[in-house]
Design a protein around this motif. Sequence first.
Motif: not given
Length: 425
Positions: A223-247
């Motif tokens: 059993v692997v115990l986490t604090v919360g739920a897993l998801h797709q948010i990481d540094f690369a995803a945020l960096r890409s979103a910052a660029s895509a939504w810049h304007d």
Amino acid sequence: MRPIRLREPSSPTMVKAEIFEGGVYGVIRRAVVIGNGSSCAENQCIGLVQALGLADKHVLYRVTRPRGGINDWLHWLPVSLHKKLDYIMTLIGVYTRVLVRSKGRKLVPLSSENGGSTGLSCILEADLKHIVSMVRETYEKNGPLLVVASGRDTITITSSIRRLVSENVFVVQIQHPRLQLNRFDLVITPHHDYYPLTPQAQEQVPRFIRKWITPREPPDQRVVLTVGALHQIDFAALRSAASAWHDVFAPLPKPLLVVNVGGPTSRCRYGVDLAKQLATGLLSVLASCGSVRISFSDRTPEKVYNVIVKELGDNPKVYIWDRQEPNPHMGHLAWADAFVVTADSVSMISEVCSTGKPVYVIGTERCKWKYSAFHKSLKERGVIRPFTGTEDISESWSYPPLNDTAEAATRVREELAKRGWGIRP
């Protein structure tokens, strides 16, 4: 303020010789995700697969249930029994229509809202025989398969896959399967899923239903115990979103406060009262905000939405997402300076807490059971604070971002290494 404060995560180091030690038979290059139609559950699976470097090398299957009408009250049944019962109800409906027609009355189409099943054939169904055959037929060429699933409805099929082709697959079950953990190679679940075993929970749960409460026994080595739920948010995803939504976001006055509103659940009950409390609190903190953007989930009741729109919709500092595409969620995560979220969604809170930015939660006092344990753990870590309406949003504070998905991926790699397997990104 900078929109992103995350450090680039250090990727696990892997020795090439270890990965290819067993040739193709020791290398996982593909994955199967088995979902239950819930975006929250499937998001966790895809997030893990993505963290393992298999984002473009997985196939999504779904265990689907009939929906609409009485079916929405039958989700406590095993999937196979539910489908059989739905089939019988459909036959009865068809037979009734034939009788009505024979009496010369107007034929009324059978509606899925009255017990009929629709849409099941339109979804890639998780067929046990098909997946097992695929594993056996492609193993010589493509090597072993990673199977990642989440949700109660997927347990039967994933455990059967492991039983039938255990030497060719590695099965990860996300969210606690309640009992017989040896049916899986690894179980990934939050700490609060073990809340039912605490003395406090034992006092809250009637004795006659305790054996049905997740889980039945303390966690073991699989059993692997986490604090919360897993998801797709990481540094690369945020960096890409910052660029895509810049304007869209770069010109907004700072600080930017993002408000995420979910919907009541059986463990977090609220309605218009909390919506009014939220609206009042937001009006109080507007002076310290440059901009406020509010979004809603699919579960948000119309009456809650209407209260927020009525109270804040005409304020020039406030933008309320109209729930039309494109969804600004990723842009919000990347560009926000602080968040206010309702307490009902573990997934929603886990995502915003992965940014390391200030997170204020409203409505925790209305939650109970393991939701309360989740909120308590975050408060003790200094990750979240209650939203009272007295906050200065320009005040910045931070904490070590939740990194559950990457940490879970590391554990998967470690368990694979024990078997002599590795993953080729």
